[in-house]
Design a protein around this motif. Structure first.
Motif, PDB file in Angstrom:
ATOM      1  N   LYS A 103     -20.489  26.793 -18.818  1.00  0.00           N
ATOM      2  CA  LYS A 103     -19.095  27.509 -19.751  1.00  0.00           C
ATOM      3  C   LYS A 103     -17.975  27.989 -18.665  1.00  0.00           C
ATOM      4  CE  LYS A 103     -22.579  28.210 -23.256  1.00  0.00           C
ATOM      5  NZ  LYS A 103     -24.008  28.856 -22.995  1.00  0.00           N
ATOM      6  N   GLU A 104     -18.614  29.034 -17.787  1.00  0.00           N
ATOM      7  CA  GLU A 104     -17.728  29.345 -16.273  1.00  0.00           C
ATOM      8  C   GLU A 104     -17.316  28.958 -15.255  1.00  0.00           C
ATOM      9  OE1 GLU A 104     -16.253  32.287 -18.476  1.00  0.00           O
ATOM     10  OE2 GLU A 104     -17.553  32.835 -19.422  1.00  0.00           O
ATOM     11  N   PRO A 105     -16.385  28.508 -14.712  1.00  0.00           N
ATOM     12  CA  PRO A 105     -15.872  27.856 -13.397  1.00  0.00           C
ATOM     13  C   PRO A 105     -17.011  28.540 -12.495  1.00  0.00           C
ATOM     14  CG  PRO A 105     -14.494  28.575 -14.297  1.00  0.00           C
ATOM     15  CD  PRO A 105     -14.660  29.131 -15.678  1.00  0.00           C
ATOM     16  N   ASN A 106     -17.859  29.082 -12.222  1.00  0.00           N
ATOM     17  CA  ASN A 106     -18.445  30.350 -12.036  1.00  0.00           C
ATOM     18  C   ASN A 106     -18.713  28.993  -9.985  1.00  0.00           C
ATOM     19  OD1 ASN A 106     -18.658  31.819 -12.737  1.00  0.00           O
ATOM     20  ND2 ASN A 106     -20.232  31.662 -14.038  1.00  0.00           N
ATOM     21  N   GLY A 107     -18.046  28.216  -9.697  1.00  0.00           N
ATOM     22  CA  GLY A 107     -18.607  27.389  -8.563  1.00  0.00           C
ATOM     23  C   GLY A 107     -19.887  26.222  -8.822  1.00  0.00           C
ATOM     24  N   LEU A 108     -19.350  25.585  -7.202  1.00  0.00           N
ATOM     25  CA  LEU A 108     -20.065  23.968  -7.412  1.00  0.00           C
ATOM     26  C   LEU A 108     -21.926  24.645  -7.051  1.00  0.00           C
ATOM     27  CD1 LEU A 108     -19.976  20.933  -6.635  1.00  0.00           C
ATOM     28  CD2 LEU A 108     -19.818  21.427  -4.548  1.00  0.00           C
ATOM     29  N   GLY A 109     -22.377  25.838  -6.366  1.00  0.00           N
ATOM     30  CA  GLY A 109     -23.877  25.759  -6.939  1.00  0.00           C
ATOM     31  C   GLY A 109     -23.962  25.906  -8.058  1.00  0.00           C
ATOM     32  N   ASP A 110     -23.286  27.121  -9.220  1.00  0.00           N
ATOM     33  CA  ASP A 110     -24.000  27.173 -10.555  1.00  0.00           C
ATOM     34  C   ASP A 110     -23.342  25.980 -11.294  1.00  0.00           C
ATOM     35  OD1 ASP A 110     -23.883  29.618 -12.197  1.00  0.00           O
ATOM     36  OD2 ASP A 110     -22.545  28.485 -12.817  1.00  0.00           O
ATOM     37  N   ILE A 212     -33.825  23.536  -3.612  1.00  0.00           N
ATOM     38  CA  ILE A 212     -32.313  24.057  -4.129  1.00  0.00           C
ATOM     39  C   ILE A 212     -31.859  24.956  -5.281  1.00  0.00           C
ATOM     40  CG2 ILE A 212     -31.192  22.582  -5.482  1.00  0.00           C
ATOM     41  CD1 ILE A 212     -29.617  23.860  -2.234  1.00  0.00           C
ATOM     42  N   PHE A 213     -32.844  24.998  -5.765  1.00  0.00           N
ATOM     43  CA  PHE A 213     -32.562  25.600  -7.370  1.00  0.00           C
ATOM     44  C   PHE A 213     -32.467  27.158  -7.154  1.00  0.00           C
ATOM     45  CE2 PHE A 213     -33.163  22.015  -9.285  1.00  0.00           C
ATOM     46  CZ  PHE A 213     -32.101  21.307  -9.711  1.00  0.00           C
ATOM     47  N   THR A 219     -28.832  32.896  -3.645  1.00  0.00           N
ATOM     48  CA  THR A 219     -27.360  32.958  -3.095  1.00  0.00           C
ATOM     49  C   THR A 219     -25.675  33.539  -3.967  1.00  0.00           C
ATOM     50  OG1 THR A 219     -27.698  31.191  -2.122  1.00  0.00           O
ATOM     51  CG2 THR A 219     -25.169  31.463  -2.730  1.00  0.00           C
ATOM     52  N   GLY A 220     -25.519  34.874  -3.415  1.00  0.00           N
ATOM     53  CA  GLY A 220     -24.544  35.800  -3.867  1.00  0.00           C
ATOM     54  C   GLY A 220     -22.771  34.887  -4.154  1.00  0.00           C
ATOM     55  N   GLN A 221     -21.982  35.435  -4.322  1.00  0.00           N
ATOM     56  CA  GLN A 221     -20.804  34.999  -4.311  1.00  0.00           C
ATOM     57  C   GLN A 221     -20.402  34.876  -3.390  1.00  0.00           C
ATOM     58  OE1 GLN A 221     -18.389  37.575  -7.468  1.00  0.00           O
ATOM     59  NE2 GLN A 221     -18.761  35.780  -8.636  1.00  0.00           N
ATOM     60  N   GLY A 222     -19.677  33.910  -2.933  1.00  0.00           N
ATOM     61  CA  GLY A 222     -19.147  33.735  -1.476  1.00  0.00           C
ATOM     62  C   GLY A 222     -17.580  33.479  -1.839  1.00  0.00           C
ATOM     63  N   LYS A 223     -16.895  32.105  -0.972  1.00  0.00           N
ATOM     64  CA  LYS A 223     -15.948  31.659  -0.881  1.00  0.00           C
ATOM     65  C   LYS A 223     -14.773  32.007  -2.256  1.00  0.00           C
ATOM     66  CE  LYS A 223     -13.908  31.936   3.353  1.00  0.00           C
ATOM     67  NZ  LYS A 223     -14.640  31.372   4.189  1.00  0.00           N
ATOM     68  N   GLY A 224     -14.038  32.981  -2.823  1.00  0.00           N
ATOM     69  CA  GLY A 224     -13.599  32.624  -3.670  1.00  0.00           C
ATOM     70  C   GLY A 224     -14.071  32.887  -5.400  1.00  0.00           C
ATOM     71  N   ASN A 225     -14.742  33.803  -4.524  1.00  0.00           N
ATOM     72  CA  ASN A 225     -15.933  34.561  -5.314  1.00  0.00           C
ATOM     73  C   ASN A 225     -16.595  33.286  -6.596  1.00  0.00           C
ATOM     74  OD1 ASN A 225     -15.284  37.269  -4.506  1.00  0.00           O
ATOM     75  ND2 ASN A 225     -12.750  36.924  -5.965  1.00  0.00           N
ATOM     76  N   ILE A 233     -27.115  26.110   0.665  1.00  0.00           N
ATOM     77  CA  ILE A 233     -27.841  24.513   1.762  1.00  0.00           C
ATOM     78  C   ILE A 233     -28.421  25.811   2.981  1.00  0.00           C
ATOM     79  CG2 ILE A 233     -27.495  23.327   2.675  1.00  0.00           C
ATOM     80  CD1 ILE A 233     -25.628  21.949   0.476  1.00  0.00           C
ATOM     81  N   ARG A 234     -27.445  26.531   3.019  1.00  0.00           N
ATOM     82  CA  ARG A 234     -27.406  27.741   4.287  1.00  0.00           C
ATOM     83  C   ARG A 234     -28.830  28.456   4.342  1.00  0.00           C
ATOM     84  NH1 ARG A 234     -23.551  32.223   6.310  1.00  0.00           N
ATOM     85  NH2 ARG A 234     -23.960  32.375   8.044  1.00  0.00           N
ATOM     86  N   LEU A 235     -29.129  29.040   3.406  1.00  0.00           N
ATOM     87  CA  LEU A 235     -30.912  29.363   2.615  1.00  0.00           C
ATOM     88  C   LEU A 235     -32.153  28.209   2.518  1.00  0.00           C
ATOM     89  CD1 LEU A 235     -29.937  31.069  -0.339  1.00  0.00           C
ATOM     90  CD2 LEU A 235     -30.256  32.118   1.481  1.00  0.00           C
ATOM     91  N   LEU A 236     -31.397  27.519   2.268  1.00  0.00           N
ATOM     92  CA  LEU A 236     -32.289  25.965   2.281  1.00  0.00           C
ATOM     93  C   LEU A 236     -32.996  25.608   3.146  1.00  0.00           C
ATOM     94  CD1 LEU A 236     -33.712  23.919   0.448  1.00  0.00           C
ATOM     95  CD2 LEU A 236     -31.786  22.153   0.459  1.00  0.00           C
ATOM     96  N   LYS A 237     -32.140  25.608   4.177  1.00  0.00           N
ATOM     97  CA  LYS A 237     -31.761  25.167   5.701  1.00  0.00           C
ATOM     98  C   LYS A 237     -32.872  26.093   6.469  1.00  0.00           C
ATOM     99  CE  LYS A 237     -29.257  27.248   8.947  1.00  0.00           C
ATOM    100  NZ  LYS A 237     -29.871  28.594   8.566  1.00  0.00           N
TER     101      LYS A 237
END
Ligand code: G1P
Length: 296
Positions: A103-110, A212-213, A219-225, A233-237
């Motif tokens: 619904k909102e463009p909240n990023g690739l992870g979302d 990954i889910f 995961t909080g907001q990162g680059k570009g909010n 993936i950083r957490l996954l590793k």
């Protein structure tokens, strides 16, 4: 076994404005085939038959494209355009495609998290529409093979990127454990050249485990909010092994204007109906001849 793929296609496509004001960037054509069809075909050629496309507002054209089109089909029958008819019908029967809206463009992870219910507890593939990869063995299939060889841990496709492009990619810190294979020690989303731990960038192909889910949720907001897949993936590793694989093939960054132009030229040069005229035209340009003249 990987049976399902997620194709995030909810982005606003601002890099291709104004063309993408009223059309999804995934529908931009490489000559006569929309970018997203290359990606769907790669998944199918890799044995994946259940595809989830994450869409958003203004993306109806993608759903219509992979649907049947009775009016157009009738028209082609009437005009005896049987070859085109076959092609059009084939598109609608490529795979089982499901659509989920972000619904909102909240990023690739979302966007990837939106597919959780459909994926369930199995590993899955993610293919980003910006990257078109030409390869003898489809890139995502190469990752699937490695996934099985490396204890069913996550694998992401990587390649060297030039210094000026580093800040466009998720950049890896990795230990090369075999030819073309890295164990991921860290991954940073779009670092500056100074922050970048290497020049190895993640291209848009991933095999991920369902863990990954949980990582995306943390995961909080990162680059570009936005909620970035790279940060998850950083957490996954830190919970399980993640590998980077320098895939075999040629990648076109069709999300970048110059990459898009290169893709069109290369694909034209491979088509029997276009290669000669395109090739002659390019030769004229390279030779510095006036290219506005009619090419015979
Ligand atoms: C995304 C990812 C990035 C990755 C890139 C590959 O960025 O966030 O980590 O390296 O795709 O194409 P985007 O190009 O969508 O901004």
């Amino acid at each position: 076994m990987i049976r399902k793929a997620v194709i995030p296609a909810a982005g606003l496509g601002t890099r291709f404005l104004p063309a993408t004001k009223s059309m999804p960037k995934e529908m931009l054509p490489i000559i006569d085939k929309p970018i997203i069809q290359f990606v769907v075909e790669e998944a199918i050629a890799s044995g994946i038959d259940d595809i989830i496309i994450i869409t958003g507002r203004g993306k109806r054209a993608i759903e219509d494209y992979f649907d049947t089109s009775p009016e157009l089909e009738n028209h082609l029958v009437k005009n005896e355009k049987y070859e085109l008819l076959r092609e059009i019908k084939n598109i609608a029967s490529l795979a089982e495609i499901h659509y989920i809206r972000q619904k909102e463009p909240n990023g690739l992870g979302d966007a990837v998290l939106k597919a959780e219910k459909h994926i369930g507890a199995e590993p899955f593939a993610v293919l980003l529409g910006d990257d078109i990869i030409k390869a003898k063995v489809p890139c995502i299939k190469q990752l699937m093979t490695l996934f099985d060889e490396y204890n069913q841990h996550a694998v992401i496709a990587v390649e060297e990127v030039s210094a000026e492009k580093i800040s466009d990619y998720g950049i890896l810190k990795g230990r090369e454990i075999a030819d073309s294979i890295y164990r991921v020690e860290d991954i940073i989303e779009k670092p500056s050249l100074d922050e970048a731990p290497s020049n190895i960038g993640a291209v848009g192909r991933y095999i991920l485990t369902p863990k990954i889910f949980e990582c995306i949720r943390k995961t909080g907001q990162g680059k570009g909010n936005e909620i970035q897949l790279t940060d998850a993936i950083r957490l996954l590793k830190s919970e399980e092994a993640v590998y980077g694989y320098v895939f075999e093939g040629t990648r076109y960054d069709a999300g970048d204007k110059a990459g898009y132009v290169k893709a069109i030229i290369d694909f034209a040069l491979e088509r029997s109906d276009l290669k000669e005229e395109t090739g002659r035209y390019l030769q004229k340009i390279v030779a510095g001849l006036p290219h506005s003249v009619k090419i015979t």
